[in-house]
Design a protein around this motif. Structure first.
Motif, PDB file in Angstrom:
ATOM      1  N   PRO A  22      -1.753   3.631  16.228  1.00 16.70           N
ATOM      2  CA  PRO A  22      -2.877   2.809  15.765  1.00 16.70           C
ATOM      3  C   PRO A  22      -3.813   3.548  14.812  1.00 16.70           C
ATOM      4  O   PRO A  22      -4.275   2.978  13.818  1.00 16.70           O
ATOM      5  CB  PRO A  22      -3.623   2.423  17.045  1.00 16.70           C
ATOM      6  N   VAL A  23      -4.090   4.824  15.089  1.00 12.77           N
ATOM      7  CA  VAL A  23      -4.980   5.583  14.215  1.00 12.77           C
ATOM      8  C   VAL A  23      -4.325   5.796  12.855  1.00 12.77           C
ATOM      9  O   VAL A  23      -4.989   5.695  11.813  1.00 12.77           O
ATOM     10  CB  VAL A  23      -5.387   6.919  14.875  1.00 12.77           C
ATOM     11  N   ALA A  24      -3.019   6.056  12.823  1.00 18.54           N
ATOM     12  CA  ALA A  24      -2.320   6.220  11.545  1.00 18.54           C
ATOM     13  C   ALA A  24      -2.332   4.917  10.746  1.00 18.54           C
ATOM     14  O   ALA A  24      -2.544   4.933   9.532  1.00 18.54           O
ATOM     15  CB  ALA A  24      -0.884   6.687  11.782  1.00 18.54           C
ATOM     16  N   ALA A  25      -2.116   3.787  11.414  1.00 21.30           N
ATOM     17  CA  ALA A  25      -2.142   2.491  10.718  1.00 21.30           C
ATOM     18  C   ALA A  25      -3.529   2.217  10.141  1.00 21.30           C
ATOM     19  O   ALA A  25      -3.658   1.765   8.995  1.00 21.30           O
ATOM     20  CB  ALA A  25      -1.726   1.372  11.670  1.00 21.30           C
ATOM     21  N   ILE A  26      -4.563   2.502  10.914  1.00 18.32           N
ATOM     22  CA  ILE A  26      -5.925   2.301  10.421  1.00 18.32           C
ATOM     23  C   ILE A  26      -6.208   3.229   9.254  1.00 18.32           C
ATOM     24  O   ILE A  26      -6.814   2.836   8.252  1.00 18.32           O
ATOM     25  CB  ILE A  26      -6.953   2.505  11.562  1.00 18.32           C
ATOM     26  N   ALA A  27      -5.749   4.484   9.341  1.00 20.29           N
ATOM     27  CA  ALA A  27      -5.985   5.444   8.265  1.00 20.29           C
ATOM     28  C   ALA A  27      -5.315   5.006   6.968  1.00 20.29           C
ATOM     29  O   ALA A  27      -5.908   5.090   5.885  1.00 20.29           O
ATOM     30  CB  ALA A  27      -5.491   6.828   8.687  1.00 20.29           C
ATOM     31  N   VAL A  28      -4.083   4.506   7.063  1.00 14.58           N
ATOM     32  CA  VAL A  28      -3.381   4.035   5.860  1.00 14.58           C
ATOM     33  C   VAL A  28      -4.099   2.832   5.260  1.00 14.58           C
ATOM     34  O   VAL A  28      -4.291   2.749   4.034  1.00 14.58           O
ATOM     35  CB  VAL A  28      -1.904   3.696   6.195  1.00 14.58           C
ATOM     36  N   GLN A  29      -4.505   1.890   6.099  1.00 13.61           N
ATOM     37  CA  GLN A  29      -5.224   0.719   5.594  1.00 13.61           C
ATOM     38  C   GLN A  29      -6.545   1.117   4.956  1.00 13.61           C
ATOM     39  O   GLN A  29      -6.918   0.589   3.903  1.00 13.61           O
ATOM     40  CB  GLN A  29      -5.468  -0.274   6.730  1.00 13.61           C
ATOM     41  N   LEU A  30      -7.241   2.050   5.570  1.00 10.18           N
ATOM     42  CA  LEU A  30      -8.515   2.494   5.003  1.00 10.18           C
ATOM     43  C   LEU A  30      -8.316   3.246   3.690  1.00 10.18           C
ATOM     44  O   LEU A  30      -9.108   3.109   2.761  1.00 10.18           O
ATOM     45  CB  LEU A  30      -9.277   3.352   6.008  1.00 10.18           C
ATOM     46  N   PHE A  31      -7.257   4.026   3.607  1.00 12.38           N
ATOM     47  CA  PHE A  31      -6.969   4.748   2.363  1.00 12.38           C
ATOM     48  C   PHE A  31      -6.701   3.767   1.221  1.00 12.38           C
ATOM     49  O   PHE A  31      -7.209   3.916   0.112  1.00 12.38           O
ATOM     50  CB  PHE A  31      -5.773   5.683   2.557  1.00 12.38           C
TER      51      PHE A  31
END
Length: 193
Positions: A22-31
């Motif tokens: 979940p943190v990786a998915a959020i990080a990619v979306q935020l990037f």
């Protein structure tokens, strides 16, 4: 019989292994969003993403199921929960869910209005294994059989979503989208030429 209680905080342990995806998915979306959004919009999006993640973790740890003389009480982490009296419960079974990490099994009840409710903290999966899942479900069924008349119990008919798995629904949806696109292109070509 003793009252049974199944709590999410006893089952769902927070670990880095469970937070990576979940943190990786959020990080990619935020990037990706950082490149197109203003700093204020990006800040709101970041805060919203972390509030949703924290809220989901908080509610899963606060979820519980209690089985007692008055019926089955279900709480999904918010409020005091809702009690379903034994006279409203027509069937208790398990649902098999084939997910990304393998098979998962969850206990559920069927009410007199034919609605089904999953029981929080009573799920067996590869991510959160519950070795005594079958025994726990059987203890709930024993409570139910002790508290209800046999004539009040009936096995509900399977719904379409119970008979057809997620993969089949995905194929059907994919074919429907492809047919709609083909029809749309055909109509556009007919109108344009």
């Amino acid at each position: 019989m003793d009252e049974l209680i199944f709590r999410g905080r006893d089952r769902y342990r927070l670990s880095w292994r469970h937070l990576i995806a979940p943190v990786a998915a959020i990080a990619v979306q935020l990037f990706l969003a950082a490149q197109d959004l203003s700093s204020v919009a990006f800040s709101w999006l970041t805060a919203g993403a972390f509030v949703l993640l924290a809220g989901g973790l908080w509610s899963s740890r606060r979820s519980w199921t209690r089985v007692g003389a008055d019926g089955i009480t279900i709480c999904w982490g918010i409020g005091r929960g809702r009690t379903h009296p034994w006279r409203e419960i027509r069937w208790i079974d398990t649902r098999d869910i084939n997910g990304r990490t393998g098979m998962a099994y969850t206990a559920r009840i069927t009410l007199t209005n034919r609605r089904r409710r999953s029981l929080p903290a009573l799920t067996d999966s590869a991510t959160y294994p519950l070795p005594d899942f079958d025994a726990d479900v059987q203890r709930i069924i024993d409570w139910w059989e002790l508290s209800t008349d046999p004539s009040a119990r009936f096995r509900p008919p399977q719904r379409l979503r119970d008979r057809i798995g997620p993969r089949t629904w995905g194929v059907v949806l994919g074919l429907a989208i492809a047919a709609a696109l083909a029809l749309h292109i055909f109509v556009l070509r007919h109108w344009l030429y």
